[in-house]
Design an enzyme around this catalytic site. Structure first.
Site, PDB file in Angstrom:
ATOM      1  N   ASP A  24     -50.167 -80.045   4.549  1.00  0.00           N
ATOM      2  CA  ASP A  24     -51.520 -80.027   3.984  1.00  0.00           C
ATOM      3  C   ASP A  24     -52.444 -79.133   4.807  1.00  0.00           C
ATOM      4  O   ASP A  24     -52.306 -79.040   6.027  1.00  0.00           O
ATOM      5  CB  ASP A  24     -52.059 -81.464   3.946  1.00  0.00           C
ATOM      6  CG  ASP A  24     -53.226 -81.601   2.988  1.00  0.00           C
ATOM      7  OD1 ASP A  24     -53.469 -80.675   2.188  1.00  0.00           O
ATOM      8  OD2 ASP A  24     -53.908 -82.640   3.041  1.00  0.00           O
ATOM      9  N   HIS A  41     -51.779 -70.481   1.190  1.00  0.00           N
ATOM     10  CA  HIS A  41     -50.392 -70.846   0.879  1.00  0.00           C
ATOM     11  C   HIS A  41     -49.430 -69.787   1.437  1.00  0.00           C
ATOM     12  O   HIS A  41     -48.370 -70.111   1.970  1.00  0.00           O
ATOM     13  CB  HIS A  41     -50.199 -70.993  -0.635  1.00  0.00           C
ATOM     14  CG  HIS A  41     -51.040 -72.095  -1.229  1.00  0.00           C
ATOM     15  ND1 HIS A  41     -51.121 -73.345  -0.669  1.00  0.00           N
ATOM     16  CD2 HIS A  41     -51.841 -72.131  -2.327  1.00  0.00           C
ATOM     17  CE1 HIS A  41     -51.935 -74.102  -1.393  1.00  0.00           C
ATOM     18  NE2 HIS A  41     -52.382 -73.382  -2.397  1.00  0.00           N
ATOM     19  N   LEU A 135     -28.365 -77.654   8.487  1.00  0.00           N
ATOM     20  CA  LEU A 135     -29.537 -78.436   8.081  1.00  0.00           C
ATOM     21  C   LEU A 135     -29.574 -78.625   6.565  1.00  0.00           C
ATOM     22  O   LEU A 135     -29.364 -77.676   5.809  1.00  0.00           O
ATOM     23  CB  LEU A 135     -30.813 -77.693   8.524  1.00  0.00           C
ATOM     24  CG  LEU A 135     -32.142 -78.302   8.075  1.00  0.00           C
ATOM     25  CD1 LEU A 135     -32.446 -79.579   8.849  1.00  0.00           C
ATOM     26  CD2 LEU A 135     -33.277 -77.297   8.242  1.00  0.00           C
TER      27      LEU A 135
HETATM   28  C1  FPP Z   1     -51.182 -78.282   0.397  1.00  0.00           C
HETATM   29  O1  FPP Z   1     -52.338 -77.700   0.970  1.00  0.00           O
HETATM   30  C2  FPP Z   1     -50.126 -77.265   0.245  1.00  0.00           C
HETATM   31  C3  FPP Z   1     -49.520 -76.959  -0.939  1.00  0.00           C
HETATM   32  C4  FPP Z   1     -49.836 -77.632  -2.203  1.00  0.00           C
HETATM   33  C5  FPP Z   1     -48.510 -75.865  -1.025  1.00  0.00           C
HETATM   34  C6  FPP Z   1     -47.503 -75.848   0.094  1.00  0.00           C
HETATM   35  C7  FPP Z   1     -46.694 -74.628   0.004  1.00  0.00           C
HETATM   36  C8  FPP Z   1     -46.332 -73.854   1.073  1.00  0.00           C
HETATM   37  C9  FPP Z   1     -46.683 -74.181   2.460  1.00  0.00           C
HETATM   38  C10 FPP Z   1     -45.477 -72.671   0.844  1.00  0.00           C
HETATM   39  C11 FPP Z   1     -44.068 -73.055   1.224  1.00  0.00           C
HETATM   40  C12 FPP Z   1     -43.086 -72.457   0.316  1.00  0.00           C
HETATM   41  C13 FPP Z   1     -41.855 -72.979   0.068  1.00  0.00           C
HETATM   42  C14 FPP Z   1     -40.890 -72.231  -0.776  1.00  0.00           C
HETATM   43  C15 FPP Z   1     -41.431 -74.296   0.598  1.00  0.00           C
HETATM   44  P1  FPP Z   1     -53.711 -77.778   0.157  1.00  0.00           P
HETATM   45  O2  FPP Z   1     -53.765 -76.625  -0.786  1.00  0.00           O
HETATM   46  O3  FPP Z   1     -53.828 -79.125  -0.499  1.00  0.00           O
HETATM   47  O4  FPP Z   1     -54.751 -77.625   1.301  1.00  0.00           O
HETATM   48  P2  FPP Z   1     -56.224 -78.259   1.354  1.00  0.00           P
HETATM   49  O5  FPP Z   1     -56.042 -79.746   1.534  1.00  0.00           O
HETATM   50  O6  FPP Z   1     -56.835 -77.620   2.552  1.00  0.00           O
HETATM   51  O7  FPP Z   1     -56.928 -77.901   0.078  1.00  0.00           O
END
Ligand code: FPP
Length: 251
Positions: A24, A41, A135
Site C-alpha cells: 500500500d 504503481h 520461491l
Molecule cells: C496499493 O496502493 C497498490 C496497488 C493497488 C497496486 C500494487 C501494484 C504494484 C506494486 C505493481 C506490482 C506489479 C506486479 C506485477 C505484482 P494504493 O494505490 O492504494 O496507494 P494509496 O493508499 O497511497 O492510494
C-alpha cells in the site's frame, strides 16, 4: 546433532515459510510528488522486484503479493487501465529473471474480468514457471478473501456432496486458491493503514501482522530484513499457552 552453523543468525532459525504483503501507498507516493497515481504503481514495481529477490534469497518458501483486490475495480477507469498495462509489461519484463531464479509463479483471483492479453500473459507465465522448485510467488489479482472462501466452499461441496464434513478444515483448504501452500506466517502491510482489507482471510488466521508507515515504493531490502528480525522475536502460540503441550514458539 550437528554443531550449530556459526554463520546462521537468529533470523535464519525462525524464518517464516509464507510471507504475504499488502503493498500500500503507491498513490500517496505519487501524489506527494505531484505525479499521477500510475507513476506510483510503476515505482512500486521496483520495490516488488526487490521483495521477490530478497525473500527468495533468504529461503522463504512462498511470497504472496496483493496487487489488485476485488474492490480495486471501483477505482477510476484510467488508473485501472494503467495498472493492467503495468501488469502486462511487468510479466513480460520480469519473466526472464524469474525463470533464472527458479521462481514458480501462480496468480490467484477472479481473472475472467481481466483483458484477454493480461489473462494470456498470466497463463503463459504460470505454464513456463510451473516446474520451477524455487520461491513460490503468488500474485493476487482480482482477489478477495471472501471470494476465495466462497469459491472454495462451492467447489468443495460439489466435489464432496454428502461426504463434506463441517469439521474438516483441511478439506476446505484444498479448494482455496492457495491450495498446497503453507498458511501465512508473516503479513506485512505498508503505507500506515492497519487493516487486512479482505486479503488472505482464511490463510492468515494465525499470521503475525506487521504494519509499517513506509509507502510501498520506498520499501528497501533493509526494511524487509527488519521485518524478518521482528518476526523472529515474536512468540507464536496458536491459541495455546506457553509451557503447555502444543506450544509453538515461532517454529
Ligand atoms: C496499493 O496502493 C497498490 C496497488 C493497488 C497496486 C500494487 C501494484 C504494484 C506494486 C505493481 C506490482 C506489479 C506486479 C506485477 C505484482 P494504493 O494505490 O492504494 O496507494 P494509496 O493508499 O497511497 O492510494
Amino acid at each position: 546433532m550437528p554443531d550449530p552453523d556459526p554463520t546462521m543468525t537468529a533470523v535464519d532459525a525462525v524464518l517464516p515459510a509464507h510471507v504475504a504483503v499488502i503493498m500500500d501507498g503507491n498513490g500517496r507516493w505519487a501524489e506527494t510528488r505531484g505525479q499521477p497515481r500510475a507513476a506510483g504503481h510503476r515505482e512500486g514495481l521496483g520495490a516488488t522486484r526487490e521483495a521477490v529477490r530478497f525473500f527468495g534469497e533468504r529461503g522463504v518458501r512462498a511470497l504472496t503479493l496483493f496487487a489488485f483486490s476485488s474492490e480495486n475495480w471501483r477505482r477510476p477507469r484510467e488508473e485501472v487501465e494503467a495498472l493492467f498495462d503495468l501488469f502486462v509489461s511487468a510479466i513480460e519484463g520480469e519473466l526472464p529473471e524469474l525463470l533464472e531464479r527458479g521462481v514458480c509463479l501462480r496468480f490467484i483471483g477472479e481473472r475472467a474480468r481481466f483483458p484477454d492479453e493480461l489473462q494470456q500473459r498470466m497463463g503463459e507465465a504460470e505454464r513456463r514457471t510451473a516446474e520451477n522448485g524455487g520461491l513460490e510467488l503468488v500474485i493476487a489479482l482480482g482477489y478477495g478473501g471472501r471470494w476465495d472462501m466462497q469459491q472454495a466452499a462451492l467447489r468443495w461441496a460439489r466435489a464432496q456432496g454428502d461426504e463434506a464434513r463441517a469439521d474438516d478444515e483441511a478439506g476446505l483448504a484444498r479448494y482455496l486458491s492457495t491450495a498446497g501452500l503453507p498458511d501465512v506466517d508473516l503479513l506485512i502491510r505498508t503505507g500506515g493503514e492497519q487493516r487486512i482489507s479482505n486479503f488472505l482471510l482464511w490463510q492468515a488466521a494465525y499470521a503475525e501482522l506487521l504494519f509499517v508507515d513506509t509507502l510501498w515504493p520506498d520499501m528497501t531490502t533493509d526494511d524487509f530484513e527488519r521485518a524478518l528480525q521482528w518476526y523472529a522475536g515474536r512468540q507464536r502460540r496458536f491459541g495455546g499457552v506457553p509451557g503447555t503441550q502444543g506450544e509453538a514458539v515461532n517454529a
